[in-house]
Design a protein around this motif. Structure first.
Motif, mmCIF file in Angstrom:
data_model
loop_
_atom_site.group_PDB
_atom_site.id
_atom_site.type_symbol
_atom_site.label_atom_id
_atom_site.label_comp_id
_atom_site.label_asym_id
_atom_site.label_seq_id
_atom_site.Cartn_x
_atom_site.Cartn_y
_atom_site.Cartn_z
ATOM 1 N N ASP A 149 -8.629 0.094 -25.836
ATOM 2 C CA ASP A 149 -7.506 0.040 -24.758
ATOM 3 C C ASP A 149 -8.220 1.108 -23.578
ATOM 4 O OD1 ASP A 149 -5.959 -1.561 -26.228
ATOM 5 O OD2 ASP A 149 -4.288 -0.205 -26.339
ATOM 6 N N LEU A 150 -8.074 0.365 -22.259
ATOM 7 C CA LEU A 150 -8.456 1.292 -21.412
ATOM 8 C C LEU A 150 -6.928 2.082 -20.556
ATOM 9 C CD1 LEU A 150 -10.528 2.027 -18.819
ATOM 10 C CD2 LEU A 150 -9.770 0.012 -17.626
ATOM 11 N N PRO A 151 -7.051 3.343 -20.784
ATOM 12 C CA PRO A 151 -6.002 4.195 -20.036
ATOM 13 C C PRO A 151 -5.942 3.912 -18.566
ATOM 14 C CG PRO A 151 -7.222 5.569 -21.861
ATOM 15 C CD PRO A 151 -8.232 4.253 -21.359
ATOM 16 N N VAL A 152 -4.896 3.564 -18.082
ATOM 17 C CA VAL A 152 -4.538 3.526 -16.813
ATOM 18 C C VAL A 152 -3.054 3.917 -16.406
ATOM 19 C CG1 VAL A 152 -6.489 2.364 -16.161
ATOM 20 C CG2 VAL A 152 -4.158 1.065 -16.673
ATOM 21 N N GLN A 153 -2.747 4.276 -15.484
ATOM 22 C CA GLN A 153 -1.196 4.540 -14.921
ATOM 23 C C GLN A 153 -0.714 3.555 -13.890
ATOM 24 O OE1 GLN A 153 -3.292 7.592 -14.652
ATOM 25 N NE2 GLN A 153 -3.515 7.404 -16.821
ATOM 26 N N MET A 154 -1.650 2.664 -13.591
ATOM 27 C CA MET A 154 -1.376 1.794 -12.344
ATOM 28 C C MET A 154 -2.323 0.652 -12.415
ATOM 29 S SD MET A 154 -0.792 2.206 -8.144
ATOM 30 C CE MET A 154 -2.520 2.506 -7.772
ATOM 31 N N LEU A 202 0.749 -1.149 0.041
ATOM 32 C CA LEU A 202 -0.046 -0.047 0.009
ATOM 33 C C LEU A 202 0.937 1.250 0.076
ATOM 34 C CD1 LEU A 202 -2.834 -0.877 2.361
ATOM 35 C CD2 LEU A 202 -2.760 -1.066 0.032
ATOM 36 N N GLU A 203 1.737 1.200 0.817
ATOM 37 C CA GLU A 203 2.851 2.350 0.866
ATOM 38 C C GLU A 203 3.559 2.498 -0.596
ATOM 39 O OE1 GLU A 203 5.411 1.832 4.089
ATOM 40 O OE2 GLU A 203 3.899 2.451 5.662
ATOM 41 N N SER A 204 3.824 1.521 -1.109
ATOM 42 C CA SER A 204 4.631 1.788 -2.476
ATOM 43 C C SER A 204 3.464 2.407 -3.723
ATOM 44 C CB SER A 204 5.019 0.399 -2.903
ATOM 45 O OG SER A 204 5.940 -0.189 -2.219
ATOM 46 N N MET A 205 2.207 1.854 -3.504
ATOM 47 C CA MET A 205 0.958 2.389 -4.318
ATOM 48 C C MET A 205 0.997 3.877 -4.029
ATOM 49 S SD MET A 205 -1.813 -0.479 -4.079
ATOM 50 C CE MET A 205 -1.433 -2.122 -4.118
ATOM 51 N N LEU A 206 0.895 4.508 -2.531
ATOM 52 C CA LEU A 206 0.664 5.575 -2.559
ATOM 53 C C LEU A 206 1.831 6.660 -3.068
ATOM 54 C CD1 LEU A 206 -0.511 5.306 1.113
ATOM 55 C CD2 LEU A 206 -1.842 6.444 -0.679
ATOM 56 N N ALA A 207 2.929 6.019 -2.740
ATOM 57 C CA ALA A 207 4.245 6.613 -3.324
ATOM 58 C C ALA A 207 4.266 6.846 -4.853
ATOM 59 C CB ALA A 207 5.555 5.964 -2.739
ATOM 60 N N TYR A 208 3.929 5.794 -5.736
ATOM 61 C CA TYR A 208 3.841 5.616 -6.904
ATOM 62 C C TYR A 208 2.755 6.604 -7.707
ATOM 63 C CZ TYR A 208 4.269 3.862 -11.586
ATOM 64 O OH TYR A 208 4.405 3.839 -13.097
ATOM 65 N N VAL A 209 1.589 6.643 -6.837
ATOM 66 C CA VAL A 209 0.409 7.510 -7.330
ATOM 67 C C VAL A 209 0.675 8.840 -7.331
ATOM 68 C CG1 VAL A 209 -1.771 8.507 -6.509
ATOM 69 C CG2 VAL A 209 -1.427 6.195 -6.699
ATOM 70 N N LYS A 210 1.686 9.292 -5.943
ATOM 71 C CA LYS A 210 2.118 10.835 -5.740
ATOM 72 C C LYS A 210 3.121 11.116 -6.825
ATOM 73 C CE LYS A 210 4.298 13.558 -1.986
ATOM 74 N NZ LYS A 210 4.862 13.567 -0.797
ATOM 75 N N ASP A 211 4.171 10.144 -7.030
ATOM 76 C CA ASP A 211 5.325 10.559 -7.664
ATOM 77 C C ASP A 211 5.107 10.675 -9.231
ATOM 78 O OD1 ASP A 211 6.625 10.680 -5.451
ATOM 79 O OD2 ASP A 211 7.668 8.616 -5.722
ATOM 80 N N ASN A 212 3.968 9.959 -9.778
ATOM 81 C CA ASN A 212 3.789 9.830 -11.455
ATOM 82 C C ASN A 212 2.279 10.353 -11.681
ATOM 83 O OD1 ASN A 212 5.985 7.661 -12.354
ATOM 84 N ND2 ASN A 212 5.367 6.967 -10.247
ATOM 85 N N GLY A 213 1.860 10.995 -10.855
ATOM 86 C CA GLY A 213 0.293 11.621 -11.206
ATOM 87 C C GLY A 213 -0.523 10.713 -11.378
ATOM 88 N N VAL A 214 -0.600 9.559 -10.996
ATOM 89 C CA VAL A 214 -1.559 8.752 -11.411
ATOM 90 C C VAL A 214 -3.157 9.216 -10.969
ATOM 91 C CG1 VAL A 214 -2.670 6.309 -10.822
ATOM 92 C CG2 VAL A 214 -0.234 6.526 -10.905
ATOM 93 N N THR A 215 -3.898 8.948 -12.095
ATOM 94 C CA THR A 215 -5.207 9.568 -12.314
ATOM 95 C C THR A 215 -6.218 8.258 -12.396
ATOM 96 O OG1 THR A 215 -5.234 9.904 -14.598
ATOM 97 C CG2 THR A 215 -4.643 11.745 -12.988
ATOM 98 N N SER A 216 -5.710 7.339 -12.946
ATOM 99 C CA SER A 216 -6.648 6.148 -13.245
ATOM 100 C C SER A 216 -6.097 4.964 -12.916
ATOM 101 C CB SER A 216 -7.141 6.172 -14.595
ATOM 102 O OG SER A 216 -8.148 5.231 -14.971
ATOM 103 N N ALA A 217 -6.587 3.583 -12.475
ATOM 104 C CA ALA A 217 -5.910 2.489 -12.167
ATOM 105 C C ALA A 217 -6.792 1.390 -12.263
ATOM 106 C CB ALA A 217 -5.362 2.556 -10.589
ATOM 107 N N ALA A 218 -6.316 0.331 -12.601
ATOM 108 C CA ALA A 218 -7.266 -0.881 -12.718
ATOM 109 C C ALA A 218 -7.034 -1.921 -11.634
ATOM 110 C CB ALA A 218 -6.882 -1.575 -14.125
ATOM 111 N N VAL A 219 -7.816 -2.603 -11.326
ATOM 112 C CA VAL A 219 -7.669 -3.721 -10.390
ATOM 113 C C VAL A 219 -8.321 -5.019 -11.209
ATOM 114 C CG1 VAL A 219 -8.508 -4.747 -8.255
ATOM 115 C CG2 VAL A 219 -8.041 -2.144 -8.303
ATOM 116 N N ILE A 220 -7.287 -6.149 -11.072
ATOM 117 C CA ILE A 220 -7.605 -7.144 -11.731
ATOM 118 C C ILE A 220 -8.329 -8.037 -10.897
ATOM 119 C CG2 ILE A 220 -6.815 -9.036 -13.331
ATOM 120 C CD1 ILE A 220 -6.362 -6.125 -14.426
ATOM 121 N N GLY A 221 -9.571 -8.595 -11.192
ATOM 122 C CA GLY A 221 -10.174 -9.466 -10.334
ATOM 123 C C GLY A 221 -11.461 -8.729 -9.639
ATOM 124 N N GLY A 222 -12.476 -9.493 -9.610
ATOM 125 C CA GLY A 222 -13.699 -8.740 -8.912
ATOM 126 C C GLY A 222 -14.323 -9.672 -7.974
#
Length: 335
Positions: free
Chosen positions: A327-332, A220-240
């Motif tokens: 394609d679905l644009p996502v940054q994470m 989770l901390e790695s995700m938070l850092a990646y979102v902040k450092d890379n300006g992530v606005t959209s993400a996909a979660v594989i698995g429902g």
């Protein structure tokens, strides 16, 4: 024990395992360790299906309760104590040690536990709630963590806690366990409590920066850092499934548009039917998350447009094999 979906541990199960270890130690002390007898006892103990409320009535309890009742002139000597090594300090390993200590009223054994992570046991089931406080101590199974990732419980109970030390080998002839640090610990009984690991589908592009698993506080901390450092606005979660929905909520809590990608035609296909799915999707979409069922993910596309399994270009989109799907644009991506 490494399989993702095969084992479901409860307080009843950890109690039975603790009792089984007690029987092993009892056999060791009384018979010089008779493996065939001891392991057959352990097998029958662990396979019991009795609920925890009836543990007091189980046949092995009377045998197990005698383990620490034997006394000798050297009972207080560490050299005469039995060493139990617990491999893994997750939720199951922690509850096992607590059960074993409750049964060891006369302090007849010593415990060492190896922990791969940088902090002691925490409640992984409540991982999503980490975003409410961003405080690891809020998930601790004992008390607040200190700067080293430990809590007073271990010292108070004379449990040796080895953090950041993944077990890499076991010598069953010499009866030693070796950690990644090089530290070796002798054992009378070794207990595997290694839990599960996240299954990552063999989708091309899974090696890219921006692709994460969802299992630990560090994830989770790695995700938070990646979102902040890379300006992530959209993400996909594989698995429902249940875990995927929790991860999707965690992504949304990062103020990132969250897309749930499910191969099956409905969410939580093992738990609910079409009607349940329709109701669930309505609630999820009310929260601002988007659901894509029947999605056949073909690749995680890199910023350079590559779709192979070698490129280290950061993820920028999901590509599907569904006819007519863009394609679905996502940054994470969270798997």
């Amino acid at each position: 024990l490494r399989r993702r979906t095969s084992f479901k541990f409860t307080s009843s199960a950890t109690m039975r395992i603790a009792a089984g270890v007690a029987l092993l130690l009892s056999a060791h002390e009384a018979q010089g360790f008779a493996p065939s007898t001891s392991f057959s006892r352990l097998q029958s103990t662990v396979s019991s299906n009795e609920p925890s409320t009836k543990l007091g009535a189980l046949p092995f309890i009377s045998k197990f309760s005698k383990l620490f009742n034997k006394s000798s002139a050297s009972d207080d000597s560490d050299a005469d104590k039995k060493r139990v090594v617990v491999i893994g300090n997750g939720m199951v390993g922690q509850r096992f040690m607590e059960n074993l200590l409750d049964l060891d009223a006369e302090n007849k054994c010593t415990i060492t536990t190896f922990c791969e992570e940088p902090r002691a046991a925490y409640n992984r089931v409540k991982l999503t709630s980490y975003f409410e406080t961003l405080d690891p101590s809020s998930l601790s199974m004992t008390s607040d963590f200190d700067d080293e990732g430990k809590t007073p419980w271990y010292e108070d109970n004379n449990v040796e806690l080895l953090l950041n030390d993944k077990v890499v080998s076991i010598d069953t002839e010499k009866k030693t366990v070796k950690g990644q640090s090089g530290k070796e610990v002798d054992y009378d009984v070794a207990v595997f409590a290694t839990g599960s690991y996240p299954f990552v589908p063999p989708i091309p592009g899974k090696q890219r920066p921006g692709v994460f698993v969802y299992r630990t506080i560090e994830d989770l901390e790695s995700m938070l850092a990646y979102v902040k450092d890379n300006g992530v606005t959209s993400a996909a979660v594989i698995g429902g499934g249940l875990l995927g929905l929790e991860a999707a909520k965690a992504v949304a809590d990062m103020n990132v548009q969250s897309h749930i990608i499910e191969f099956a035609p409905i969410l939580m296909c093992r738990q609910i039917d079409q009607g349940g799915h329709d109701a669930l999707v309505g609630k999820i979409e009310e929260m601002g998350l988007e659901v894509h069922c029947g999605a056949r993910t073909e690749a995680f596309v890199g910023e350079d447009g590559s779709t192979d399994s070698e490129s280290e270009s950061p993820v920028s989109a999901l590509r599907f094999s569904n006819e007519g799907w863009d394609d679905l644009p996502v940054q994470m991506v969270v798997v």
